[in-house]
Design an enzyme around this catalytic site. Structure first.
Site, short mmCIF file in Angstrom:
data_model
loop_
_atom_site.label_atom_id
_atom_site.label_comp_id
_atom_site.label_asym_id
_atom_site.label_seq_id
_atom_site.Cartn_x
_atom_site.Cartn_y
_atom_site.Cartn_z
N LYS A 94 2.14 -3.35 7.31
CA LYS A 94 2.44 -3.52 5.88
C LYS A 94 3.89 -3.10 5.59
O LYS A 94 4.58 -3.75 4.81
CB LYS A 94 1.48 -2.68 5.01
CG LYS A 94 0.04 -3.15 4.99
CD LYS A 94 -0.18 -4.53 4.39
CE LYS A 94 0.01 -4.59 2.90
NZ LYS A 94 -0.38 -5.91 2.33
N THR A 100 0.82 -1.21 0.00
CA THR A 100 0.00 0.00 0.00
C THR A 100 0.86 1.27 0.00
O THR A 100 2.00 1.26 0.49
CB THR A 100 -0.90 0.00 1.26
OG1 THR A 100 -1.53 1.26 1.38
CG2 THR A 100 -0.09 -0.24 2.54
N ASP A 101 0.27 2.36 -0.48
CA ASP A 101 0.98 3.65 -0.42
C ASP A 101 1.08 4.18 1.02
O ASP A 101 1.86 5.08 1.30
CB ASP A 101 0.31 4.69 -1.33
CG ASP A 101 -1.15 5.00 -0.97
OD1 ASP A 101 -1.68 4.37 -0.04
OD2 ASP A 101 -1.74 5.87 -1.63
N GLU A 102 0.28 3.59 1.94
CA GLU A 102 0.27 4.12 3.31
C GLU A 102 1.60 3.92 4.03
O GLU A 102 1.85 4.56 5.04
CB GLU A 102 -0.86 3.48 4.12
CG GLU A 102 -2.22 3.77 3.53
CD GLU A 102 -3.38 3.57 4.49
OE1 GLU A 102 -3.16 3.40 5.69
OE2 GLU A 102 -4.52 3.61 4.01
N TYR A 129 -1.96 -0.56 10.96
CA TYR A 129 -2.09 -1.22 9.65
C TYR A 129 -0.88 -0.92 8.78
O TYR A 129 -0.20 -1.82 8.27
CB TYR A 129 -3.38 -0.77 8.94
CG TYR A 129 -3.38 -1.07 7.45
CD1 TYR A 129 -3.43 -2.38 6.98
CD2 TYR A 129 -3.31 -0.04 6.50
CE1 TYR A 129 -3.41 -2.66 5.61
CE2 TYR A 129 -3.29 -0.30 5.14
CZ TYR A 129 -3.34 -1.62 4.70
OH TYR A 129 -3.30 -1.89 3.34
P1 NAD Z 1 -9.73 -7.26 2.01
O1 NAD Z 1 -9.75 -7.00 3.48
O2 NAD Z 1 -10.95 -6.99 1.21
O3 NAD Z 1 -9.36 -8.80 1.76
C1 NAD Z 1 -8.35 -9.46 2.48
C2 NAD Z 1 -8.51 -10.97 2.22
O4 NAD Z 1 -7.47 -11.64 2.96
C3 NAD Z 1 -9.83 -11.54 2.69
O5 NAD Z 1 -10.39 -12.39 1.71
C4 NAD Z 1 -9.47 -12.33 3.95
O6 NAD Z 1 -10.31 -13.46 4.18
C5 NAD Z 1 -8.05 -12.76 3.62
N1 NAD Z 1 -7.27 -13.04 4.84
C6 NAD Z 1 -7.15 -12.23 5.94
N2 NAD Z 1 -6.40 -12.85 6.86
C7 NAD Z 1 -6.01 -14.04 6.34
C8 NAD Z 1 -5.20 -15.11 6.81
N3 NAD Z 1 -4.65 -15.07 8.04
N4 NAD Z 1 -5.01 -16.17 6.01
C9 NAD Z 1 -5.55 -16.22 4.78
N5 NAD Z 1 -6.34 -15.24 4.28
C10 NAD Z 1 -6.57 -14.17 5.06
O7 NAD Z 1 -8.47 -6.49 1.48
P2 NAD Z 1 -8.27 -5.69 0.10
O8 NAD Z 1 -8.76 -4.33 0.26
O9 NAD Z 1 -8.74 -6.52 -1.02
O10 NAD Z 1 -6.66 -5.62 0.08
C11 NAD Z 1 -5.90 -6.69 -0.46
C12 NAD Z 1 -4.43 -6.35 -0.35
O11 NAD Z 1 -4.15 -5.15 -1.06
C13 NAD Z 1 -3.95 -6.11 1.09
O12 NAD Z 1 -2.68 -6.67 1.21
C14 NAD Z 1 -3.92 -4.59 1.21
O13 NAD Z 1 -2.95 -4.20 2.14
C15 NAD Z 1 -3.55 -4.19 -0.20
N6 NAD Z 1 -4.02 -2.86 -0.63
C16 NAD Z 1 -5.33 -2.53 -0.50
C17 NAD Z 1 -5.78 -1.28 -1.00
C18 NAD Z 1 -7.23 -0.86 -0.91
O14 NAD Z 1 -7.54 0.27 -1.26
N7 NAD Z 1 -8.14 -1.71 -0.48
C19 NAD Z 1 -4.86 -0.41 -1.59
C20 NAD Z 1 -3.51 -0.80 -1.68
C21 NAD Z 1 -3.11 -2.04 -1.21
O1 DAU Z 2 -4.15 4.04 0.44
C1 DAU Z 2 -4.36 2.65 0.34
C2 DAU Z 2 -5.21 2.19 1.50
O2 DAU Z 2 -6.52 2.68 1.27
C3 DAU Z 2 -5.22 0.67 1.68
O3 DAU Z 2 -3.93 0.23 1.98
C4 DAU Z 2 -6.19 0.27 2.79
O4 DAU Z 2 -6.26 -1.15 2.86
C5 DAU Z 2 -7.56 0.83 2.47
O5 DAU Z 2 -8.44 0.54 3.51
C6 DAU Z 2 -7.48 2.35 2.24
O6 DAU Z 2 -7.19 3.04 3.49
P1 DAU Z 2 -7.94 4.39 3.91
O7 DAU Z 2 -7.87 4.51 5.37
O8 DAU Z 2 -7.50 5.52 3.07
O9 DAU Z 2 -9.44 4.00 3.42
P2 DAU Z 2 -10.89 4.22 4.09
O10 DAU Z 2 -11.89 3.83 3.05
O11 DAU Z 2 -10.97 3.59 5.43
O12 DAU Z 2 -10.93 5.80 4.29
C7 DAU Z 2 -10.81 6.68 3.20
C8 DAU Z 2 -10.87 8.10 3.75
O13 DAU Z 2 -12.19 8.34 4.26
C9 DAU Z 2 -9.93 8.33 4.92
O14 DAU Z 2 -9.41 9.66 4.85
C10 DAU Z 2 -10.81 8.19 6.16
C11 DAU Z 2 -12.17 8.68 5.64
N1 DAU Z 2 -13.33 8.03 6.28
C12 DAU Z 2 -13.39 6.66 6.28
C13 DAU Z 2 -14.44 6.00 6.88
C14 DAU Z 2 -14.50 4.47 6.89
C15 DAU Z 2 -14.36 8.78 6.85
O15 DAU Z 2 -14.32 10.03 6.81
N2 DAU Z 2 -15.40 8.14 7.44
C16 DAU Z 2 -15.49 6.77 7.50
O16 DAU Z 2 -16.47 6.24 8.07
#
Ligand code: NAD
Ligand code: DAU
Length: 347
Positions: free
Chosen positions: A159, A130-132, A155
């Site tokens: 990562k 992730t970019d975080e 988190y």
């Molecule tokens: P998600 O939470 O939707 O899915 C995570 C999956 O991992 C789920 O299916 C869960 O069952 C599985 N999992 C969790 N713990 C496990 C374990 N111990 N063993 C096996 N499986 C397990 O997550 P996502 O949003 O699809 O993110 C996927 C990946 O991409 C993550 O590594 C996250 O850090 C990264 N990522 C997410 C975003 C985003 O915006 N969502 C952005 C950048 C990177």
């Molecule tokens: O940048 C990549 C990341 O983006 C991934 O690595 C993470 O897995 C993914 O969850 C996401 O993280 P964020 O914290 O940016 O996403 P989230 O959807 O939780 O929040 C987006 C923005 O909205 C953030 O600034 C917090 C705000 N927010 C979020 C929630 C859930 C609110 O204002 N209210 C809310 O209820």
């Protein structure tokens, strides 16, 4: 080629699984997922019957199970997405994030290293990050692959730690690895704890929209299908040992995105203009809330020829359509445990 995709029942993982089994019928794709609250096999219903696909339920924190799975299945490549992914949950329960994101990743690295000990030729461990990990930006600039790590939430710290282990296995043991760091994804099958699907679901039920702080934080949004395309390009053409940033060149202040979303929802639900915006409720800010993320993805664009395919306004509209056409999916994933989470978080 036998590819292991971890976390394939989650949001991004399900799009990656769908992409690989459709684009590469000659590959065997194994999806390893423990089906936590975020994992849902309904996300793959349309492709689960494909002859080149199989699902294995398993927990990446179980070291011996991972070693024996790799030994039996003899994977050629790993695309590792399984993780605990929600920042707010990491603030409430940080240890689970260390277990899955750090220990789980190290278990997979060990299993790959053990299986591939004779030769690393043609093998790849692809870690999706992730970019975080880069921390927070002020109003200027963008993260590059050289930006020093500065994670702030449990988190992002977990990562960042897993990224360091992946690089360490490359530098110490020569394991062929790539890492990509992506910005915020949006699209179908995202669990409604994240901003966009949470707010779509709340608008649908006329529930308050909890905006953290003043809603001024900025995120860079990428359509999840474009992330899956980037993962394909990096998996096939990325250079082992390298990192690639993936982003949408699409920055939005939260409150502006929320207003856009409210307008789309009003239209789709036949509500009067401005109706959904009345649900906006400013709540206490997230602890350690990163102000702004922005990604410079020029390395990926210039070296590997990837670029995002969809404009955000179009993508957001498609996304809203998907959730409204799939309200059964939303109802299903928000039953049971979700209600308890919601009460604890926002109640
Ligand atoms: P998600 O939470 O939707 O899915 C995570 C999956 O991992 C789920 O299916 C869960 O069952 C599985 N999992 C969790 N713990 C496990 C374990 N111990 N063993 C096996 N499986 C397990 O997550 P996502 O949003 O699809 O993110 C996927 C990946 O991409 C993550 O590594 C996250 O850090 C990264 N990522 C997410 C975003 C985003 O915006 N969502 C952005 C950048 C990177
Ligand atoms: O940048 C990549 C990341 O983006 C991934 O690595 C993470 O897995 C993914 O969850 C996401 O993280 P964020 O914290 O940016 O996403 P989230 O959807 O939780 O929040 C987006 C923005 O909205 C953030 O600034 C917090 C705000 N927010 C979020 C929630 C859930 C609110 O204002 N209210 C809310 O209820």
């Amino acid at each position: 080629m036998h590819i292991l995709i971890t976390g394939g029942a989650g949001f991004i993982g399900s799009h990656v699984v769908r992409h690989f089994i459709t684009a590469y019928p000659q590959y065997t794709v194994t999806n390893l997922d423990d089906l936590t609250y975020a994992g849902n096999l309904e996300n793959l219903r349309d492709v689960e019957g494909s002859s080149n696909y199989r699902f294995v339920k398993g927990d990446i924190t179980e070291r011996d199970a991972m070693l024996s799975l790799f030994e039996t299945e003899r994977f050629d490549r790993v695309i590792h997405l399984a993780a605990e992914s929600h920042v707010d949950r990491s603030i409430a329960s940080p240890t689970e994030f260390v277990m899955t994101n750090v220990i789980g990743t190290v278990n997979l690295l060990n299993a790959a290293r053990s299986l591939w000990k004779e030769s690393f030729s043609g093998k790849l461990f692809y870690h999706v990050s992730t970019d975080e990990v880069y921390g927070a930006l002020g109003s200027e600039g963008a993260f590059t692959e050289e930006t020093p790590y500065d994670p702030h939430s449990p988190y992002s710290a977990s990562k960042a730690s897993s990224d360091h282990f992946v690089r360490a296995y490359h530098d110490t043991y020569g394991l062929p690895v790539v890492i990509s760091n992506c910005s915020n994804n949006y699209g179908s099958y995202q669990f409604p704890e994240k901003l966009i699907p949470l707010f779509i679901n709340n608008i649908r039920h006329n529930k308050p929209l909890p905006v953290y702080g003043k809603g001024e934080n900025v995120r860079d949004w990428l359509w999840v299908v474009d992330h899956a395309r980037a993962i394909d390009v990096i998996c096939h053409n990325g250079k082992p040992g390298e990192t690639y940033n993936i982003g949408g060149q699409n920055e939005w202040r939260n409150i502006e995105l929320i207003r856009l979303l409210c307008g789309i929802m009003d239209r789709k639900l036949g509500r009067a203009e401005g109706e959904s915006e009345k649900l906006i409720t400013y709540v206490t800010d997230r602890a350690g809330h990163d102000f702004r993320y922005a990604i410079d993805s020029s390395k990926l664009q210039e070296e590997l020829g990837w670029s995002p395919s969809l404009q955000f306004e179009e993508g957001l509209e498609k996304t809203v359509d998907w959730y409204l056409d799939n309200q059964d999916w939303l109802d299903h994933v928000t039953s049971g445990e979700y209600q308890r989470y919601y009460e604890k978080m926002y109640g």
